[in-house]
Design a protein around this motif. Sequence first.
Motif, PDB file in Angstrom:
ATOM      1  N   GLN A 156       0.826  -1.211   0.000  1.00 34.06           N
ATOM      2  CA  GLN A 156       0.000   0.000   0.000  1.00 34.06           C
ATOM      3  C   GLN A 156       0.860   1.260   0.000  1.00 34.06           C
ATOM      4  N   LEU A 157       2.027   1.185   0.628  1.00 29.79           N
ATOM      5  CA  LEU A 157       2.978   2.295   0.561  1.00 29.79           C
ATOM      6  C   LEU A 157       3.449   2.472  -0.880  1.00 29.79           C
ATOM      7  N   VAL A 158       3.728   1.360  -1.541  1.00 27.21           N
ATOM      8  CA  VAL A 158       4.140   1.383  -2.946  1.00 27.21           C
ATOM      9  C   VAL A 158       3.049   1.998  -3.815  1.00 27.21           C
ATOM     10  N   GLU A 159       1.795   1.600  -3.561  1.00 28.16           N
ATOM     11  CA  GLU A 159       0.664   2.107  -4.353  1.00 28.16           C
ATOM     12  C   GLU A 159       0.417   3.593  -4.112  1.00 28.16           C
ATOM     13  N   GLY A 160       0.754   4.073  -2.914  1.00 32.55           N
ATOM     14  CA  GLY A 160       0.537   5.478  -2.592  1.00 32.55           C
ATOM     15  C   GLY A 160      -0.898   5.795  -2.229  1.00 32.55           C
ATOM     16  N   ASP A 161      -1.675   4.775  -1.875  1.00 25.09           N
ATOM     17  CA  ASP A 161      -3.079   4.949  -1.506  1.00 25.09           C
ATOM     18  C   ASP A 161      -3.165   5.135   0.008  1.00 25.09           C
ATOM     19  N   GLU A 162      -3.389   6.358   0.446  1.00 24.59           N
ATOM     20  CA  GLU A 162      -3.364   6.691   1.875  1.00 24.59           C
ATOM     21  C   GLU A 162      -4.428   5.947   2.667  1.00 24.59           C
ATOM     22  N   GLU A 163      -5.646   5.882   2.151  1.00 24.54           N
ATOM     23  CA  GLU A 163      -6.721   5.200   2.877  1.00 24.54           C
ATOM     24  C   GLU A 163      -6.416   3.704   3.028  1.00 24.54           C
ATOM     25  N   SER A 164      -5.989   3.062   1.954  1.00 26.60           N
ATOM     26  CA  SER A 164      -5.644   1.640   2.020  1.00 26.60           C
ATOM     27  C   SER A 164      -4.430   1.415   2.907  1.00 26.60           C
ATOM     28  N   PHE A 165      -3.489   2.350   2.864  1.00 26.67           N
ATOM     29  CA  PHE A 165      -2.311   2.246   3.733  1.00 26.67           C
ATOM     30  C   PHE A 165      -2.735   2.283   5.201  1.00 26.67           C
ATOM     31  N   ASN A 166      -3.623   3.201   5.548  1.00 24.83           N
ATOM     32  CA  ASN A 166      -4.083   3.308   6.937  1.00 24.83           C
ATOM     33  C   ASN A 166      -4.801   2.041   7.396  1.00 24.83           C
ATOM     34  N   LEU A 167      -5.595   1.446   6.515  1.00 23.30           N
ATOM     35  CA  LEU A 167      -6.274   0.189   6.845  1.00 23.30           C
ATOM     36  C   LEU A 167      -5.259  -0.943   7.019  1.00 23.30           C
ATOM     37  N   ALA A 168      -4.261  -1.003   6.138  1.00 20.99           N
ATOM     38  CA  ALA A 168      -3.221  -2.024   6.234  1.00 20.99           C
ATOM     39  C   ALA A 168      -2.384  -1.825   7.496  1.00 20.99           C
ATOM     40  N   LEU A 169      -2.176  -0.574   7.877  1.00 22.75           N
ATOM     41  CA  LEU A 169      -1.445  -0.276   9.107  1.00 22.75           C
ATOM     42  C   LEU A 169      -2.205  -0.805  10.324  1.00 22.75           C
ATOM     43  N   ALA A 170      -3.499  -0.551  10.371  1.00 25.73           N
ATOM     44  CA  ALA A 170      -4.323  -1.060  11.475  1.00 25.73           C
ATOM     45  C   ALA A 170      -4.293  -2.588  11.504  1.00 25.73           C
ATOM     46  N   ASP A 171      -4.390  -3.218  10.338  1.00 22.77           N
ATOM     47  CA  ASP A 171      -4.328  -4.682  10.263  1.00 22.77           C
ATOM     48  C   ASP A 171      -2.978  -5.213  10.730  1.00 22.77           C
TER      49      ASP A 171
END
Length: 196
Positions: free
Chosen positions: A133-148
Motif C-alpha cells: 500500500q505504501l508502494v501504491e501510494g493509496d493513503e486510505e488503504s495504507f491506513n487500513l493495512a497499518l491497522a491490520d
Amino acid sequence: MAAQLATLRLASQMGGDPVRIALAEPGTDAEVTIGGRTLRYPAERGEDAGAGRRQRAVAFALVIGVGEVLAPLVLTGPTFARPDGSAFTAYREALHAYLKGAEPETAAQPALQEAEKAKARGIAMPPALLLSQLVEGDEESFNLALADALEAHRAYYQVADRADDPGTSVNLDVLAPACHARRRSTSCGPLNPEPF
C-alpha cells in the motif's frame, strides 16, 4: 522525545555501519561514526552485514528519516553480504525495490504471496500488505493495512509465552513504513509513492 530520537539515531548508525564496513576495500580499514565517535574496523563482509540485520537497520533508518544512514543500505541490497534464503527474502527484496524506485509494484507481489503462505503456517512475517500500500501510494488503504498490521502483531504476541518477548512492544517493520509515510505525506502532500 529527544532522548528517544537520539537512541533511535544511535541504533540506526550501529545497524548501518556493518554495511559500510563491508563496502570498504578488502584489506583496508573502514571508518564509521557511532554516537559522535569515529571508529576504525577492518573491512569485512561478516554476519553483521547479512539480510536480517540489514532489514533492522533499514527499519531504524526509515523511523528516524536520515537519508545518509539509509543510503549505503539502499546501495547494497539485502543479499549484498550473502544470499538470504529466509522466509523474509521476498519482503526484503520488495522493500529494497521500493527504496531504489526499481519496479516496486512487481517486487511487492511475491512478498504478498509469501506473507499469505506464512500466515497459514502461523509464522510472523513483515507487513507485506502495508508495504504494497505504501508502494501504491493509496493513503486510505495504507491506513487500513497499518491497522491490520498492528492487530496482527498484537494477536501474534498474545499466544503462549510470546508476551514475554522483547519484540512485543514495538514492531519495527510496521513502525518504519508508518514513519516514512507520515514524513512523506507531511512534506509531499498525500502519500507519495516516490522512493525515499
